[in-house]
Design an enzyme around this catalytic site. Structure first.
Site, PDB file in Angstrom:
ATOM      1  N   GLU A 102     -87.753 -98.814 -17.008  1.00  9.99           N
ATOM      2  CA  GLU A 102     -88.175 -97.544 -16.957  1.00  9.99           C
ATOM      3  C   GLU A 102     -88.130 -97.071 -18.251  1.00  9.99           C
ATOM      4  O   GLU A 102     -86.852 -97.025 -18.825  1.00  9.99           O
ATOM      5  CB  GLU A 102     -87.568 -96.700 -15.950  1.00  9.99           C
ATOM      6  N   GLU A 135     -95.165 -87.199  -8.851  1.00 11.52           N
ATOM      7  CA  GLU A 135     -94.758 -87.275  -7.665  1.00 11.52           C
ATOM      8  C   GLU A 135     -94.111 -85.947  -7.240  1.00 11.52           C
ATOM      9  O   GLU A 135     -92.885 -85.533  -7.607  1.00 11.52           O
ATOM     10  CB  GLU A 135     -93.959 -88.488  -7.318  1.00 11.52           C
ATOM     11  N   LYS A 185     -90.359 -85.530  -5.304  1.00 14.10           N
ATOM     12  CA  LYS A 185     -89.198 -86.031  -6.301  1.00 14.10           C
ATOM     13  C   LYS A 185     -88.243 -84.848  -6.323  1.00 14.10           C
ATOM     14  O   LYS A 185     -88.618 -83.725  -6.916  1.00 14.10           O
ATOM     15  CB  LYS A 185     -89.524 -86.483  -7.457  1.00 14.10           C
ATOM     16  N   GLU A 222     -88.875 -84.395 -13.235  1.00 10.26           N
ATOM     17  CA  GLU A 222     -88.740 -85.434 -12.455  1.00 10.26           C
ATOM     18  C   GLU A 222     -90.047 -85.383 -11.710  1.00 10.26           C
ATOM     19  O   GLU A 222     -90.544 -86.737 -11.335  1.00 10.26           O
ATOM     20  CB  GLU A 222     -87.691 -85.171 -11.319  1.00 10.26           C
TER      21      GLU A 222
END
Length: 465
Positions: free
Chosen positions: A266, A322, A325, A331
């Site tokens: 990542e 998203e 999250k 995040e």
């Protein structure tokens, strides 16, 4: 004697060239699914193709996603959930069953090439899983062998906090609690199976935590005249990512494994975040991701100062913003795409698009300096009401008179709505507890605002940054 010596050397050279050829420098994307508004797996795979992704990593072995990846040229990384590691480590039959169920049915049509055991297991305090991690990796490798599957590398992704020292890079050292008992046997396994040390590496967080001392352009691969020379090696660094990667390389070398390859599981830069999260914006996100793709896909490979010319396989985080999250606002804002599938900015994961051809203007960054002023903590839009009710109860149970003003008949009781009562409670809680580590997060239910929500006699407690 000369003839006898020639064959092994030639064979070794051939082996090295074959093994290097197998390692692609193409960049992939992490496909997270923590959103309630995301496109279907089949739509998502089409979006992966439109981004020219050659790899994709998912955080499970979702059969719908795997079916959608059938007959594509995309290399796939799947993951065993953290909660299964302990049981798999103790049972070869359970390991065999997991592989038979989640790998074998898809392997002939889907290019599954990486099987990751858990996610960032060594980041959080041990819950009984740390010492089961490497045994579980060995079990899974044996299960693949049983099924005559030879093209899948087994590993586990770690966050950079597996290091206790990362600066200067030559001082890179694994944490003493995991170095001998866990990391060393892991490196032995990775070395023996020719797998990778998978690392989640985020220059954003390193820069944001120390922005007074780290140049932003250095973190974004934009620095023209900013370099850092490691006093231990005299190696000169031109960007923050290389420093972080080499700290891992030196830590592995310190344990006797100088040749285990690094795989960036990542990396990325958030396109938005909370008001107090410096530098999280579309301009910086686009700049970082475009530049890191350019670096990682350049041929011949650039590598890092400590490992010049090494190919570094990599996967950008993430496909989507998203909305479910947990944690701070960043995040939920690492995506290359909005949940409706549109690009947040122009991006080409293949690296084939020159930087000069990204012609659509990016919004100018407005938060590259810390926010100064008062902010309040409010309920975010579109969140689950039941969860908000639970968070309201939590906030009101923690503090000294945190929720007095929203009791029946008090100055902030009206309007009598969950949104207003919870927003007051969130702001009041944060104002009381920020100095002792309290956050305006509430598992993603809250958001910050610089606009004072106070009205009439009702004064919302605020927090000054």
């Amino acid at each position: 004697m000369m003839g006898l010596g020639f064959v092994p050397i030639f064979s070794l050279a051939l082996l090295v060239s074959i093994s290097s050829a197998e390692i692609s420098n193409k960049v992939g994307i992490n496909y997270g699914q923590l959103g309630n508004n995301l496109p279907s797996p089949s739509e998502s795979v089409e979006l992966l193709k439109s981004l020219k992704a050659k790899r994709v990593k998912i955080y499970d072995a979702n059969p719908d996603i795997l079916k959608s990846l059938k007959d594509t040229d995309i290399q796939v990384s799947i993951m065993i959930p953290n909660e299964l590691i302990q049981n798999i480590s103790k049972s070869q039959s359970l390991s065999d069953h997991w592989v038979k169920t989640n790998v074998v049915p898809y392997y002939s049509d889907v290019k599954i090439r990486y099987l990751l055991v858990g996610n960032e297991i060594l980041t959080n305090p041990d819950t009984g899983t740390w010492f089961n991690l490497v045994p579980a990796m060995r079990r899974i490798k044996a299960s693949l062998k049983t099924h005559k599957i030879t093209k899948i590398k087994v590993g586990t992704p770690s966050a950079l906090n597996v290091l206790e020292s990362s600066f200067p890079p030559s001082n890179g050292t694994f944490r003493s609690d995991i170095s001998g008992p866990i990391i060393k046997p892991m490196l032995r396994f990775l070395d023996r199976t020719k797998s990778f040390f998978f690392i989640d590496v985020y220059p954003y967080f390193a820069w944001a935590d120390n922005h007074q001392n780290i140049n932003l352009d250095y973190a974004l691969f934009k620095a023209k005249n900013v370099t850092y020379t490691d006093p231990g090696t005299n190696l000169t660094y031109t960007n923050l990512l290389d420093q972080m990667l080499d700290a891992v390389a030196f830590a592995m070398k310190r344990l006797g494994y100088p040749d285990v390859r690094i795989f960036i599981a990542e990396t990325g830069w958030p396109n938005d975040g909370d008001i107090d999260q410096i530098g999280a914006n579309i301009y910086n996100s686009a700049t970082f991701n475009r530049n890191v793709i350019k670096k990682l896909t350049t041929k011949p490979a650039i590598g890092t100062p400590a490992r010049p010319g090494w190919v570094i396989p990599s996967i950008i985080f993430a496909l989507y913003n998203e909305n479910q999250k947990p944690g701070p606002g960043t995040e939920r804002h690492f995506g290359l795409l909005y949940p409706n599938g549109t690009k947040i900015y122009e991006i080409d994961l293949s690296g084939d698009t020159p930087l000069s051809e990204y012609t659509k203007p990016l919004p100018a960054p407005t938060n590259n300096e810390p926010y100064k002023g008062k902010i309040w903590c409010m309920v975010a839009k579109g969140v689950n009401e039941t969860a908000v009710g639970d968070a309201l109860s939590y906030a009101c149970s923690q503090g000294n008179k945190t929720c007095d003003a929203i009791q029946t008949g008090k100055e902030c009781y009206k309007p009598d709505s969950l949104f207003w009562h919870a927003s007051y409670a969130f702001s009041s809680y944060w104002a009381q507890f920020k100095k002792s580590g309290g956050t305006c997060s509430f598992n993603g239910l809250a958001t910050m605002t610089p606009k004072d929500p106070s009205f009439g006699h009702c004064k919302f407690p605020g927090t000054t940054l």
